[in-house]
Enzyme design. Structure first.
Site, PDB file in Angstrom:
ATOM      1  N   SER A  14      56.358  34.120   9.729  1.00 10.43           N
ATOM      2  CA  SER A  14      56.953  33.115   8.826  1.00 10.43           C
ATOM      3  C   SER A  14      56.653  33.408   7.355  1.00 10.43           C
ATOM      4  O   SER A  14      55.519  33.711   6.974  1.00 10.43           O
ATOM      5  CB  SER A  14      56.422  31.719   9.168  1.00 10.43           C
ATOM      6  OG  SER A  14      56.891  30.803   8.201  1.00 10.43           O
ATOM      7  N   LYS A  67      61.869  22.231  17.206  1.00 14.04           N
ATOM      8  CA  LYS A  67      62.633  21.280  16.379  1.00 14.04           C
ATOM      9  C   LYS A  67      63.120  20.062  17.172  1.00 14.04           C
ATOM     10  O   LYS A  67      63.169  18.949  16.645  1.00 14.04           O
ATOM     11  CB  LYS A  67      63.823  21.987  15.717  1.00 14.04           C
ATOM     12  CG  LYS A  67      63.397  22.994  14.648  1.00 14.04           C
ATOM     13  CD  LYS A  67      64.603  23.615  13.954  1.00 14.04           C
ATOM     14  CE  LYS A  67      64.166  24.713  13.011  1.00 14.04           C
ATOM     15  NZ  LYS A  67      65.278  25.345  12.294  1.00 14.04           N
ATOM     16  N   ASN A  88      63.130  19.676  11.099  1.00 13.88           N
ATOM     17  CA  ASN A  88      62.365  20.832  10.615  1.00 13.88           C
ATOM     18  C   ASN A  88      61.347  20.444   9.549  1.00 13.88           C
ATOM     19  O   ASN A  88      60.601  21.286   9.064  1.00 13.88           O
ATOM     20  CB  ASN A  88      63.303  21.926  10.073  1.00 13.88           C
ATOM     21  CG  ASN A  88      63.850  21.589   8.698  1.00 13.88           C
ATOM     22  OD1 ASN A  88      63.926  20.417   8.327  1.00 13.88           O
ATOM     23  ND2 ASN A  88      64.243  22.595   7.950  1.00 13.88           N
ATOM     24  N   GLY A 127      79.417  29.444  16.614  1.00 15.25           N
ATOM     25  CA  GLY A 127      78.189  28.987  17.264  1.00 15.25           C
ATOM     26  C   GLY A 127      78.129  27.474  17.311  1.00 15.25           C
ATOM     27  O   GLY A 127      78.719  26.787  16.453  1.00 15.25           O
ATOM     28  N   ALA A 128      77.450  26.961  18.335  1.00 15.47           N
ATOM     29  CA  ALA A 128      77.314  25.506  18.483  1.00 15.47           C
ATOM     30  C   ALA A 128      75.896  25.166  18.935  1.00 15.47           C
ATOM     31  O   ALA A 128      75.672  24.178  19.625  1.00 15.47           O
ATOM     32  CB  ALA A 128      78.352  24.975  19.468  1.00 15.47           C
ATOM     33  N   GLY A 130      71.567  24.926  17.700  1.00 13.51           N
ATOM     34  CA  GLY A 130      70.831  24.051  16.794  1.00 13.51           C
ATOM     35  C   GLY A 130      71.214  24.236  15.334  1.00 13.51           C
ATOM     36  O   GLY A 130      71.363  23.253  14.602  1.00 13.51           O
TER      37      GLY A 130
HETATM   38  P1  NDP Z   1      70.608  28.537  19.410  1.00 12.33           P
HETATM   39  O1  NDP Z   1      69.922  29.306  20.472  1.00 12.33           O
HETATM   40  O2  NDP Z   1      70.412  27.065  19.338  1.00 12.33           O
HETATM   41  O3  NDP Z   1      72.213  28.767  19.527  1.00 12.33           O
HETATM   42  C1  NDP Z   1      72.701  30.056  19.731  1.00 12.33           C
HETATM   43  C2  NDP Z   1      74.227  30.067  19.561  1.00 12.33           C
HETATM   44  O4  NDP Z   1      74.643  31.432  19.545  1.00 12.33           O
HETATM   45  C3  NDP Z   1      74.985  29.373  20.688  1.00 12.33           C
HETATM   46  O5  NDP Z   1      76.118  28.739  20.155  1.00 12.33           O
HETATM   47  C4  NDP Z   1      75.388  30.567  21.570  1.00 12.33           C
HETATM   48  O6  NDP Z   1      76.582  30.341  22.310  1.00 12.33           O
HETATM   49  C5  NDP Z   1      75.657  31.617  20.527  1.00 12.33           C
HETATM   50  N1  NDP Z   1      75.557  32.981  21.031  1.00 12.33           N
HETATM   51  C6  NDP Z   1      74.429  33.630  21.424  1.00 12.33           C
HETATM   52  N2  NDP Z   1      74.729  34.895  21.786  1.00 12.33           N
HETATM   53  C7  NDP Z   1      76.066  35.037  21.618  1.00 12.33           C
HETATM   54  C8  NDP Z   1      76.971  36.122  21.826  1.00 12.33           C
HETATM   55  N3  NDP Z   1      76.564  37.308  22.278  1.00 12.33           N
HETATM   56  N4  NDP Z   1      78.277  35.930  21.556  1.00 12.33           N
HETATM   57  C9  NDP Z   1      78.706  34.734  21.099  1.00 12.33           C
HETATM   58  N5  NDP Z   1      77.907  33.672  20.876  1.00 12.33           N
HETATM   59  C10 NDP Z   1      76.593  33.824  21.138  1.00 12.33           C
HETATM   60  O7  NDP Z   1      70.196  29.255  18.034  1.00 12.33           O
HETATM   61  P2  NDP Z   1      70.077  28.582  16.580  1.00 12.33           P
HETATM   62  O8  NDP Z   1      71.280  27.735  16.394  1.00 12.33           O
HETATM   63  O9  NDP Z   1      68.744  27.961  16.425  1.00 12.33           O
HETATM   64  O10 NDP Z   1      70.099  29.850  15.587  1.00 12.33           O
HETATM   65  C11 NDP Z   1      71.301  30.557  15.319  1.00 12.33           C
HETATM   66  C12 NDP Z   1      71.067  31.558  14.181  1.00 12.33           C
HETATM   67  O11 NDP Z   1      70.815  30.864  12.958  1.00 12.33           O
HETATM   68  C13 NDP Z   1      69.875  32.508  14.393  1.00 12.33           C
HETATM   69  O12 NDP Z   1      70.268  33.808  13.978  1.00 12.33           O
HETATM   70  C14 NDP Z   1      68.815  31.954  13.480  1.00 12.33           C
HETATM   71  O13 NDP Z   1      67.930  32.978  13.044  1.00 12.33           O
HETATM   72  C15 NDP Z   1      69.673  31.437  12.322  1.00 12.33           C
HETATM   73  N6  NDP Z   1      69.007  30.389  11.522  1.00 12.33           N
HETATM   74  C16 NDP Z   1      68.781  30.641  10.188  1.00 12.33           C
HETATM   75  C17 NDP Z   1      68.168  29.695   9.376  1.00 12.33           C
HETATM   76  C18 NDP Z   1      67.942  30.001   7.932  1.00 12.33           C
HETATM   77  O14 NDP Z   1      67.195  29.267   7.263  1.00 12.33           O
HETATM   78  N7  NDP Z   1      68.565  31.036   7.376  1.00 12.33           N
HETATM   79  C19 NDP Z   1      67.735  28.384   9.898  1.00 12.33           C
HETATM   80  C20 NDP Z   1      68.046  28.199  11.323  1.00 12.33           C
HETATM   81  C21 NDP Z   1      68.648  29.181  12.083  1.00 12.33           C
HETATM   82  P3  NDP Z   1      76.556  29.609  23.766  1.00 12.33           P
HETATM   83  O15 NDP Z   1      76.514  28.135  23.480  1.00 12.33           O
HETATM   84  O16 NDP Z   1      77.827  30.032  24.394  1.00 12.33           O
HETATM   85  O17 NDP Z   1      75.335  30.111  24.477  1.00 12.33           O
END
Ligand code: NDP
Length: 271
Positions: A14, A67, A88, A127-128, A130
């Site tokens: 972090s 979270k 968060n 994406g859907a 968190g």
């Molecule tokens: P989650 O695990 O909650 O959600 C993951 C999402 O990605 C789901 O919608 C999932 O789809 C989709 N997904 C995963 N693999 C694939 C794939 N191969 N093809 C298509 N869709 C895919 O993760 P978070 O929402 O917590 O995080 C998402 C991203 O955001 C991460 O990269 C994280 O590092 C980044 N992030 C950045 C922050 C920042 O401050 N810059 C803060 C928070 C997050 P399905 O529902 O179909 O499984």
């Protein structure tokens, strides 16, 4: 002296301590900000939070995978945390545990700082999970129209249904399956909120017709296939490092009631 922590598992990577120290230096506030590892179970997480605030701590950030548990622990929530179902940022307010979610507002603040106006603009969120959930309300509050694309359509549909009551005037919010033939048409901003890049998986963008003025990947610290794709389309491209800085800034300001001026801080050594 303000005492802050970031709770996560893993947590050694972090950058929050350095980011908040930079805010403290800019605002002349004395802080001690530490990384707090926590075992991955709900009872341990609750115990860490309770001990920290009982010991006089003023603010805690919460990162993966806690979270949702932080959301469940809170006595009071901001609108964004309530709708995101994730927290968060924690603090005590009148002795009660208060939770906020600054991720989505951090995204909006970063886009705004980069000169991207969101009012009445068409935004695609890929994406859907968190991070997408946290972004929807702040984007809608800016007056944007939002389409949520997700591999699992039902999850995108659920999000769209949950946020429908937040729409104003002619604002639009819809869901679509994340597949090549659906990724079509012009968007002002496309945001990658999937975790595909973290596992080196590709999104179905290669033969899609989607055109975007701005492409924003929430992931940071790595040149992703998503950003490479939109660089080739001549979109303006950004990674999520600015979102990380802005979500931290919002947390710092909530805890201290002191405003940080980012223009005096150089984060280049951290990005
Ligand atoms: P989650 O695990 O909650 O959600 C993951 C999402 O990605 C789901 O919608 C999932 O789809 C989709 N997904 C995963 N693999 C694939 C794939 N191969 N093809 C298509 N869709 C895919 O993760 P978070 O929402 O917590 O995080 C998402 C991203 O955001 C991460 O990269 C994280 O590092 C980044 N992030 C950045 C922050 C920042 O401050 N810059 C803060 C928070 C997050 P399905 O529902 O179909 O499984």
């Amino acid at each position: 002296m303000y005492h802050f922590i970031v709770i996560g598992n893993p947590i050694s990577h972090s950058k929050s301590p350095q980011i908040h120290q930079a805010f403290a230096d800019q605002t002349n506030l004395p802080i001690c900000y530490q990384r707090q590892f926590c075992p991955n179970d709900k009872a341990s997480f609750a115990a860490v939070v309770e001990a920290f605030f009982a010991g006089g701590g003023q603010g805690a950030n919460v990162t993966l995978p806690f979270k949702e548990w932080a959301f469940e622990l809170c006595d009071e929530l901001s609108d964004e945390a309530q709708m995101a179902k994730a927290v968060n940022t924690l603090m005590l307010k009148d002795g009660k545990l208060y939770g906020d979610n600054t991720d989505g507002r951090g995204l909006v603040a970063d886009l705004t700082a980069k000169g991207v106006n969101l009012a009445h603009k068409n935004i695609a969120i890929l994406g859907a999970g968190g991070a997408a959930r946290g972004a929807v309300l702040p984007l809608l509050k800016q007056g944007a129209n939002v389409v949520i694309f997700n591999r699992t359509l039902a999850k995108a549909q659920l999000l769209a249904d949950e946020f429908k009551h937040c729409l104003k005037n002619n604002q639009k919010l819809s869901a679509n399956e994340l597949k090549t033939e659906n990724l079509t048409g012009y968007f002002d901003v496309v945001i990658n909120a999937t975790s595909a890049s973290t596992t080196n998986q590709n999104l179905p963008l290669a033969n899609s017709d989607m055109v975007a003025a701005v492409a924003y990947d929430m992931m940071y610290g790595k040149k992703t296939v998503f950003l490479e794709h939109f660089t080739q389309q001549n979109s303006q491209v950004f990674d999520g490092f600015g979102m990380l800085i802005h979500q931290a800034k919002l947390a710092f300001e909530l805890w201290t009631a002191v405003v940080v001026d980012l223009k005096y801080i150089d984060f280049n050594q951290l990005s």
